[in-house]
Design an enzyme around this catalytic site. Structure first.
Site, PDB file in Angstrom:
ATOM      1  CD  GLU A 273      -1.504  -1.995   2.440  1.00  0.00           C
ATOM      2  OE1 GLU A 273      -0.344  -2.448   2.394  1.00  0.00           O
ATOM      3  OE2 GLU A 273      -2.307  -2.284   3.322  1.00  0.00           O
TER       4      GLU A 273
ATOM      5  CG  ASP B 212      -1.406  -2.911   6.157  1.00  0.00           C
ATOM      6  OD1 ASP B 212      -0.192  -3.036   5.903  1.00  0.00           O
ATOM      7  OD2 ASP B 212      -1.915  -1.833   6.515  1.00  0.00           O
TER       8      ASP B 212
ATOM      9  CG  ASP C 235      -5.932  -5.249   8.044  1.00  0.00           C
ATOM     10  OD1 ASP C 235      -5.904  -5.246   6.795  1.00  0.00           O
ATOM     11  OD2 ASP C 235      -5.748  -4.220   8.718  1.00  0.00           O
TER      12      ASP C 235
ATOM     13  CD  GLU D 165     -10.332  -1.383   4.847  1.00  0.00           C
ATOM     14  OE1 GLU D 165     -10.733  -0.594   3.982  1.00  0.00           O
ATOM     15  OE2 GLU D 165     -11.088  -1.922   5.686  1.00  0.00           O
TER      16      GLU D 165
ATOM     17  CE1 TYR E  78      -1.127  -3.750   9.605  1.00  0.00           C
ATOM     18  CE2 TYR E  78      -2.683  -5.288  10.574  1.00  0.00           C
ATOM     19  CZ  TYR E  78      -2.410  -4.231   9.715  1.00  0.00           C
ATOM     20  OH  TYR E  78      -3.419  -3.663   8.985  1.00  0.00           O
TER      21      TYR E  78
ATOM     22  NE  ARG F 275      -5.396  -0.055  11.061  1.00  0.00           N
ATOM     23  CZ  ARG F 275      -4.583   0.545  10.204  1.00  0.00           C
ATOM     24  NH1 ARG F 275      -3.750  -0.187   9.474  1.00  0.00           N
ATOM     25  NH2 ARG F 275      -4.598   1.852  10.050  1.00  0.00           N
TER      26      ARG F 275
ATOM     27  CG  HIS G 289      -2.264 -10.016  12.584  1.00  0.00           C
ATOM     28  ND1 HIS G 289      -1.857 -10.656  11.446  1.00  0.00           N
ATOM     29  CD2 HIS G 289      -3.404  -9.348  12.269  1.00  0.00           C
ATOM     30  CE1 HIS G 289      -2.718 -10.382  10.470  1.00  0.00           C
ATOM     31  NE2 HIS G 289      -3.657  -9.607  10.945  1.00  0.00           N
TER      32      HIS G 289
END
Length: 741
Positions: free
Chosen positions: A10, A83, A85, A87, A301, A303, A347
């Site tokens: 990203e 990432d 997750d 998203e 990470y 999140r 995670h």
């Protein structure tokens, strides 16, 4: 010439860090966030086609997409490392559809919890297919939020004014804040008294004890007469030190950070907004330039809802602790923490990627911004502490008895600091009676009364939410996901539904009006239980326990019916919001009413649209509630505006006319002045701080004084500063020393 492999991420910072580890044969390119999304100008969801989203390319991303397509044609393999997750999974899927025209299986998905050489190589050696269950879970959240926003927000525009918004989760957060505001408004303070004494034995220093029990029962004193009766009886009693109780207790460290606890603690300790915290954490995860090493990802990470720690990290931190602090600070075996029920556990916890002296906060401080250092330091210390030996504390309780009265004092001594040598949060030592007690006391010996005081107090309402406590409550209730908390708070502040005053979230009149409309007309949709249940259903999609269509169908039918009901009574609801202004329109003679606009409330003719007369609403701003209690009558004090700025006044006016300055708690620094620094307002409305003895004393400061002694020069106060380059910090007005707490 052999084709290269393309890796897509990203952000450019993340691309730079990963490229360092992959080297030749790989091209790492960044999308700079999402590349497609729902359109801004229309609903963009086909309900009839199974809630199919009608995605469009995001404006301004055409160049990025074109470059990625050209790189894809030249590449032998395509890996998407967005990432780890939901998203990130959705972004990976959207990119794959743009690059392959439907043959997404030719693209491989890789993910890593930390951006290190080992993690990147491991991920590249074990690619997988895109997980469509996770994609559909993210899609469901996006479509649900779009349906709620696009169906309900226009109703608010018609009732109040254009530009307002309703959100599936943000509106529940607003409801919590409004309900707390109502609770504070309806709170009735109750009077109570406390009694404290200073006592000593023949050869001891005086120490303070507080009345705890009367006749073996918890002391409850509700008025002055009772307080005076008890103080007189204590004075007449023969006091003895009836018990000295010592107890050794072990204090265990807390778990490493997860997203929600990082936001809570950093917001409180570093005085950062939740949005800023996540932005800085993202940068630490993606990579920071370290001289001689290039771009390095410093944390895992950010999140995550899991407290899980990898075996490799546990081994590294154990070795670090023993080397830096000694064997006695280590653990015989690793400490594990229970992850809360319902956590995805995808995670690890948030931790440093490298646990070595070279990567300690102090070693990296010259290469980090102040905000980066403060957050990295917090993450580092919390993680190291979680694998250190417990602290050993000796707690001492003294009991002084006389007649039917029992007074107690508490103190504690740290026998072994353990993890507290590295990490100690403010609430772990809250000063609850923790005084330094004399060590030469005789149990059973008499005590002499040195001083005795009774103090009037009033119960206080539950405090307003701060960003930290709101995140904690949302997390406890299961509303939203940790990754969305920062955006929730940011949105309700941006919409002016809530204001941030002295770090507390206050519901505005606009916020309470919007909340009232939503709760009255959508009691289920914007309830805590329904919103938490929707989060569970989104998790069920990701874990393949439910399908996208099932969850959307179950939501949409009752939602549509509620929207249709509101449409039929829209005029009635709008009329209920309008108040009569108490005067007639000077143009047509019809009554004037109070309406909402972008700049607040105003008067408008009730004959609109035939008569479009409007005029400003000359209303006094409602006094702001405070937690302070009037010492004369026990009513809450409110903040009012006067000739020289804000001041505290009794809410029971005119029955009680007690007033006092709105003090910062800082004594005036001018020699010979006994005033306090209070908040004032200039003629242009700018807040400044001056002496309560004005005009006799002319001390002024544009910066807010804080009752904290300068660690460098000993000046009695410091001032709050906020700079874009440094964030929030304290500065000494004398020696210019800066303190970042």
């Amino acid at each position: 010439m052999a084709k290269q492999s393309l890796v897509i991420v990203e952000s450019p910072a993340k691309a730079k860090t990963i490229n360092k580890y992959l080297g030749r044969g790989f091209k790492v390119s960044a999308t700079v966030g999402h590349v497609i999304d729902l359109p801004k100008s229309k609903l963009g969801v086909s309900v009839e086609e199974g809630f199919k989203p009608q995605y469009v390319k995001i404006r301004g991303k055409e160049k990025v997409i074109k470059e990625l397509r050209e790189l894809a044609k030249k590449s032998s393999h395509i890996y998407i490392a967005t990432d780890p997750d939901r998203e990130g999974e959705a972004i990976a899927y959207h990119i794959s559809t743009l690059l392959t025209n439907g043959d997404e299986k030719s693209i491989r998905r890789v993910e890593f919890n930390e951006i290190t050489q080992r993690a990147v190589e491991t991920a590249m050696n074990s690619p997988r297919e895109i997980d469509m269950a996770r994609v559909y879970s993210q899609q469901a959240r996006r479509v649900l939020d779009r349906l709620v926003g696009y169906k309900i927000s226009p109703v608010l525009w018609q009732m109040i004014y254009r530009g307002l918004s309703a959100g599936r989760v943000q509106s529940v957060a607003l409801r919590l804040i409004c309900e707390r505001e109502e609770e504070i408004r309806n709170f009735k303070p109750e009077e109570f008294w406390t009694i404290a004494a200073m006592v000593k034995q023949d050869n001891s220093a005086p120490f303070q004890v507080k009345l705890n029990k009367i006749g073996g029962k918890k002391a409850r004193i509700s008025n002055r007469e009772q307080a005076e009766e008890h103080t007189a009886a204590i004075r007449a009693a023969s006091l003895i030190l009836s018990a000295i109780t010592k107890k050794e207790v072990k204090r265990q460290p807390g778990p490493p950070f997860i997203t929600s606890t990082l936001q809570q603690v950093a917001a409180r300790m570093l005085r950062m907004s939740t949005k800023r915290i996540m932005s800085i954490a993202q940068g630490l995860y993606e990579g920071v330039d370290i001289p001689g090493q290039g771009s390095v990802g410093l944390i895992t990470y950010m999140r995550t809802d899991s407290t899980r720690i990898s075996q490799e990290a546990l081994g590294a931190v154990s070795q670090y602790i023993r080397q830096q602090f000694g064997e006695e600070y280590g653990l015989p075996k690793a400490r594990y923490f229970k992850t809360k029920a319902g956590a995805q556990d995808a995670h690890e916890a948030i931790r440093p990627t490298y646990i070595t002296p070279e990567f300690s906060p102090e070693a990296l401080k010259p290469h980090l911004s102040r905000e980066q250092f403060n957050l990295y330091n917090l993450i580092w210390k919390r993680f190291v502490a979680c694998q250190m030996a417990p602290a050993l504390v000796e707690k001492t309780t003294l009991t002084v008895s006389g007649d039917k009265y029992e007074l107690t004092a508490e103190g504690e001594v740290i026998k072994f600091p353990g993890y507290m040598r590295v990490y100690k949060e403010t609430e772990e030592n809250n000063g609850n009676g923790n005084q330094q007690l004399p060590d030469n006391l005789q149990e059973g010996g008499p005590c002499q009364l040195v001083d005795l005081k009774a103090e009037q107090n009033f119960t206080k309402p539950t405090p307003r939410y701060t960003e930290s406590t709101l995140v904690k409550e949302l997390d406890r209730l299961g509303i939203g996901r940790p990754s969305t908390y920062a955006q929730i708070v940011s949105t309700i502040l941006q919409r002016k539904y809530v204001s941030l005053e002295e770090r507390k979230l206050h519901a505005t009149e606009l916020g309470e009006t919007v909340n009232r409309i939503l709760v009255e007309n959508f009691p289920t949709l914007f309830s805590v239980s329904f919103t938490a249940e929707m989060e569970k259903e989104l998790d069920d999609i990701a874990s393949r326990k439910a399908t996208y269509e099932e969850v959307m169908d179950n939501f949409y039918k009752p939602f549509k019916e509620a929207v249709e009901r509101l449409e039929t009574r829209k005029k009635e609801v709008k009329e209920n919001l309008q108040e009569e202004a108490g005067e007639l329109c000077e143009k047509c003679g019809r009554p004037m009413i109070i309406r909402w606009g972008r700049n607040g409330r105003f008067m408008a003719c009730s004959g609109f649209p035939e008569c479009k007369n409007t005029k400003p609403l000359n209303e006094q701003e409602a006094p702001q509630q405070t937690d302070e209690i009037c010492e004369k009558c026990g009513s809450p004090m409110v903040i009012k505006q006067g000739r020289f700025g804000a001041f505290l006044a009794c809410s029971n006016y005119p029955k009680c006319k007690n007033t006092k300055p709105l003090s910062t708690g800082v004594k005036c620094p001018k020699e010979g002045c006994d005033g306090e620094i209070v908040q004032r307002k200039s003629k242009r409305g700018r807040v400044f701080y001056g002496c309560s003895n004005y005009p006799k004393c002319d001390f002024v400061s544009w910066d807010k004084p804080v009752n904290k002694k300068c660690p460098s020069c000993g000046n009695n106060y410091m001032v709050e500063k906020i700079l874009k380059s440094k964030g929030e910090f304290l500065r000494c007005p004398e020696c210019k020393f800066e303190l970042f707490e």
